[in-house]
Write a protein that holds these residues in place. Structure first.
Motif, PDB file in Angstrom:
ATOM      1  N   SER A 135     -27.657  20.102 -21.403  1.00 27.66           N
ATOM      2  CA  SER A 135     -26.566  20.940 -21.927  1.00 27.66           C
ATOM      3  C   SER A 135     -26.971  22.405 -21.906  1.00 27.66           C
ATOM      4  O   SER A 135     -26.156  23.288 -21.605  1.00 27.66           O
ATOM      5  CB  SER A 135     -26.223  20.527 -23.364  1.00 27.66           C
ATOM      6  OG  SER A 135     -25.689  19.231 -23.363  1.00 27.66           O
TER       7      SER A 135
ATOM      8  N   ASP B 162     -36.792  17.465 -28.447  1.00 26.33           N
ATOM      9  CA  ASP B 162     -37.064  18.792 -27.892  1.00 26.33           C
ATOM     10  C   ASP B 162     -36.065  19.860 -28.339  1.00 26.33           C
ATOM     11  O   ASP B 162     -36.215  21.037 -28.018  1.00 26.33           O
ATOM     12  CB  ASP B 162     -37.030  18.703 -26.358  1.00 26.33           C
ATOM     13  CG  ASP B 162     -35.713  18.152 -25.836  1.00 26.33           C
ATOM     14  OD1 ASP B 162     -34.998  17.481 -26.603  1.00 26.33           O
ATOM     15  OD2 ASP B 162     -35.390  18.406 -24.668  1.00 26.33           O
TER      16      ASP B 162
ATOM     17  N   SER C  23     -25.695  12.737 -25.904  1.00 25.07           N
ATOM     18  CA  SER C  23     -25.495  11.288 -25.847  1.00 25.07           C
ATOM     19  C   SER C  23     -26.300  10.513 -26.887  1.00 25.07           C
ATOM     20  O   SER C  23     -26.081   9.319 -27.049  1.00 25.07           O
ATOM     21  CB  SER C  23     -25.879  10.777 -24.458  1.00 25.07           C
ATOM     22  OG  SER C  23     -27.270  10.952 -24.254  1.00 25.07           O
TER      23      SER C  23
HETATM   24  O1  LIG Z   1     -18.887  14.642 -23.564  1.00 27.28           O
HETATM   25  C1  LIG Z   1     -19.923  14.795 -22.901  1.00 27.28           C
HETATM   26  C2  LIG Z   1     -21.146  15.154 -23.476  1.00 27.28           C
HETATM   27  C3  LIG Z   1     -22.245  15.276 -22.663  1.00 27.28           C
HETATM   28  N1  LIG Z   1     -22.139  15.048 -21.332  1.00 27.28           N
HETATM   29  C4  LIG Z   1     -23.323  15.182 -20.460  1.00 27.28           C
HETATM   30  O2  LIG Z   1     -24.399  14.459 -21.016  1.00 27.28           O
HETATM   31  C5  LIG Z   1     -25.597  15.140 -20.756  1.00 27.28           C
HETATM   32  C6  LIG Z   1     -26.306  15.303 -22.069  1.00 27.28           C
HETATM   33  O3  LIG Z   1     -27.634  15.679 -21.833  1.00 27.28           O
HETATM   34  P1  LIG Z   1     -28.451  16.565 -22.862  1.00 27.28           P
HETATM   35  O4  LIG Z   1     -27.717  17.779 -23.191  1.00 27.28           O
HETATM   36  O5  LIG Z   1     -29.804  16.780 -22.274  1.00 27.28           O
HETATM   37  O6  LIG Z   1     -28.487  15.732 -24.182  1.00 27.28           O
HETATM   38  P2  LIG Z   1     -28.892  14.191 -24.496  1.00 27.28           P
HETATM   39  O7  LIG Z   1     -27.963  13.270 -23.869  1.00 27.28           O
HETATM   40  O8  LIG Z   1     -28.999  14.107 -25.942  1.00 27.28           O
HETATM   41  O9  LIG Z   1     -30.331  14.090 -23.758  1.00 27.28           O
HETATM   42  C7  LIG Z   1     -31.598  13.594 -24.127  1.00 27.28           C
HETATM   43  O10 LIG Z   1     -32.423  13.895 -22.993  1.00 27.28           O
HETATM   44  C8  LIG Z   1     -32.593  15.291 -22.711  1.00 27.28           C
HETATM   45  C9  LIG Z   1     -33.387  15.438 -21.441  1.00 27.28           C
HETATM   46  O11 LIG Z   1     -34.628  14.858 -21.536  1.00 27.28           O
HETATM   47  C10 LIG Z   1     -33.211  15.988 -23.902  1.00 27.28           C
HETATM   48  O12 LIG Z   1     -33.337  17.366 -23.653  1.00 27.28           O
HETATM   49  C11 LIG Z   1     -32.339  15.746 -25.134  1.00 27.28           C
HETATM   50  O13 LIG Z   1     -32.869  16.371 -26.271  1.00 27.28           O
HETATM   51  C12 LIG Z   1     -32.228  14.253 -25.368  1.00 27.28           C
HETATM   52  O14 LIG Z   1     -31.459  13.985 -26.523  1.00 27.28           O
HETATM   53  C13 LIG Z   1     -25.257  16.465 -20.114  1.00 27.28           C
HETATM   54  O15 LIG Z   1     -25.530  16.419 -18.737  1.00 27.28           O
HETATM   55  C14 LIG Z   1     -23.767  16.606 -20.360  1.00 27.28           C
HETATM   56  O16 LIG Z   1     -23.083  17.261 -19.306  1.00 27.28           O
HETATM   57  C15 LIG Z   1     -20.942  14.710 -20.761  1.00 27.28           C
HETATM   58  O17 LIG Z   1     -20.836  14.538 -19.547  1.00 27.28           O
HETATM   59  N2  LIG Z   1     -19.865  14.598 -21.576  1.00 27.28           N
END
Ligand SMILES: O=c1ccn([C@@H]2O[C@H](COP(=O)(O)OP(=O)(O)O[C@H]3O[C@H](CO)[C@@H](O)[C@H](O)[C@H]3O)[C@@H](O)[C@H]2O)c(=O)[nH]1
Length: 454
Positions: free
Chosen positions: A353, A372, A273
């Motif tokens: 993820s 991270d 995100s």
């Molecule tokens: O099309 C999409 C893409 C992502 N997601 C969800 O969005 C979340 C994304 O989380 P994450 O993978 O942790 O990435 P970021 O959104 O970038 O999260 C931030 O926060 C996390 C937790 O602190 C850190 O590990 C990351 O590096 C930081 O960028 C997950 O649950 C995915 O399932 C969706 O539902 N749909």
């Protein structure tokens, strides 16, 4: 021992940070605590508010924040965290004091669980004479690397010349200096941010969205030399109900597209995100995916100035890929990763993820972007060996080779097998008598004990 009847009247206050990767695991924690009998109050900023209608069982308490126009692009995150901590303490204190003095809640609010970023919550808890707990949404491996920065500075290991960035970091195997989280802002910002979270350590426990099997060593090292009660309860999404925690509108049309693909044939591409691809990177990714020959599902996020993801992609791409590619703005990621057709994940390695992919046995191509993610990528590729790190420039031929390496070639087979093995271990940990299952019961008992000691 479960004591759900008694817990029903105990209210736990959750304070999530207003970012997708932080809100989701906090709401999942709320969900599992609710299933253990607690009532849940979500005290959230108005900025990036979760959607209350997805969680009718929770009480939502908006906190005014003065953040309406704040930018969540990576370069502005530290400023956002500072603004939140400056603006939100008083509004949270007032809102909680107000509901605690209402007849129906009285002294039944038993504790505050706050996201590590929302450390102003500690002062609020102290003012209201409530115990508080610190909730971590990142990996313990990253937290450990972050915590070790002062030692590495004192010992003269960092800052480091570019030519020596591939060296292993003493005491932090398998990390190299290039994986270290010194790019979060300036080094001074990193230190200041870390000092703040260390100095505010007045919490009764840490709740961690991780799995002992993956991170026991990092957890143990992180807790030295000041051990604190720890509950490693992850991956929370495997224990929570599947209700949506998404801040963005989810396009579920990709599931019917996945239904038409062969088992394990699809490479899923998403970078979470916060990170974005530049225009040139999008072009290279597009042609790399096209020439890989594999079916792909690609989350292409658009800024508000662009209403169609296709407008960002190169001319002729749509016609070239036809039905072989599916492009969405935001996918139901957990469902996607659990789908039989998905055989690989091109990921930025955000911690959510990572846990979601490991939980479904999906091997990864790691393309870390910020924060991270480089540490997670290194653990994925060199410790758990469930992914391959992409360390080239984002260029179409290199992309094609990486995808074929994971999805088609022999080299991907071991990685896939390791991913399946880890999936089994994670399933074991969340099932009855597994480490996370037991830790969650321990957490429920711990929270109940706050009421008994009142
Ligand atoms: O099309 C999409 C893409 C992502 N997601 C969800 O969005 C979340 C994304 O989380 P994450 O993978 O942790 O990435 P970021 O959104 O970038 O999260 C931030 O926060 C996390 C937790 O602190 C850190 O590990 C990351 O590096 C930081 O960028 C997950 O649950 C995915 O399932 C969706 O539902 N749909």
């Amino acid at each position: 021992m479960e004591n759900q009847g008694l817990r029903k009247c105990l209210h736990v206050v959750l304070v999530p940070a207003p970012l997708q990767g932080h809100i989701s695991p906090m709401l999942q924690l709320g969900d599992v605590l609710h299933s253990k009998g607690f009532s849940i109050i979500v005290a959230h900023t108005i900025f990036n508010s979760p959607n209350p209608s997805n969680h009718p069982e929770f009480i939502f308490l908006p906190i005014s924040d003065n953040l309406s126009d704040h930018d969540t692009s990576p370069g502005n995150l530290l400023a956002l965290f500072k603004s939140i901590n400056k603006n939100c303490e008083e509004p949270l204190r007032q809102s909680l004091a107000h509901i605690m003095h209402q007849q129906e809640l009285g002294d039944r609010v038993v504790c505050i669980i706050y996201d590590q970023i929302m450390y102003f919550s500690e002062a609020v808890a102290s003012h209201l004479k409530l115990p508080c707990m610190n909730f971590r949404t990142i990996s313990a491996s990253f937290a450990l690397a972050y915590k070790e920065i002062p030692r590495l500075l004192a010992e003269g290991y960092i800052p480091r010349q570019n030519s020596m960035l591939q060296d292993l970091v003493p005491g932090l195997f398998p990390l190299r200096f290039t994986d270290m989280p010194t790019d979060i802002g300036s080094l001074e910002d990193v230190i200041e941010n870390m000092e703040l979270s260390i100095n505010t350590r007045n919490y009764s426990a840490i709740i961690w969205n991780t799995v002992d099997h993956l991170e026991q060593t990092a957890l143990a090292q992180f807790l030295q030399p000041r051990p604190v009660q720890l509950f490693s309860v992850g991956p929370l999404h495997k224990m929570a109900s599947p209700s949506s925690t998404s801040l963005l509108e989810v396009d579920t049309s990709c599931i019917s597209w996945l239904d038409k693909q062969a088992p394990r044939s699809v490479i899923y591409v998403s970078i979470g995100s916060l990170a974005f691809m530049e225009e040139k990177e999008l072009t290279e990714m597009a042609w790399g995916l096209a020439s890989s020959g594999q079916p792909f599902l690609w989350v292409v996020r658009t800024g508000s100035e662009c209403d169609s993801e296709w407008k960002l992609l190169p001319k002729g791409f749509k016609e070239t890929i036809g039905e072989r590619g599916c492009i969405v703005k935001w996918a139901p990621q957990r469902k996607v990763l659990a789908h039989d057709a998905v055989g690989g994940f091109w990921s930025h390695c955000g911690w959510n993820s990572t846990l979601e992919s490991l939980s479904e046995g999906v091997p990864m191509i790691c393309w870390p972007c910020l924060g991270d993610q480089k540490v997670n990528a290194r653990y994925i590729s060199h410790e758990w060996k469930v992914g391959q790190q992409f360390e080239h420039e984002l260029e179409r031929n290199a992309i094609k080779q990486a995808i074929r390496g994971l999805m088609v070639n022999k080299e991907g087979e071991n990685t896939r097998q390791n991913a399946m093995d880890i999936m089994e271990k994670i399933r074991f940990s969340v099932n009855k008598e597994g480490s996370s299952y037991n830790s969650l019961n321990g957490l429920a008992e711990f929270i109940s004990s706050f009421q008994l000691s009142k």
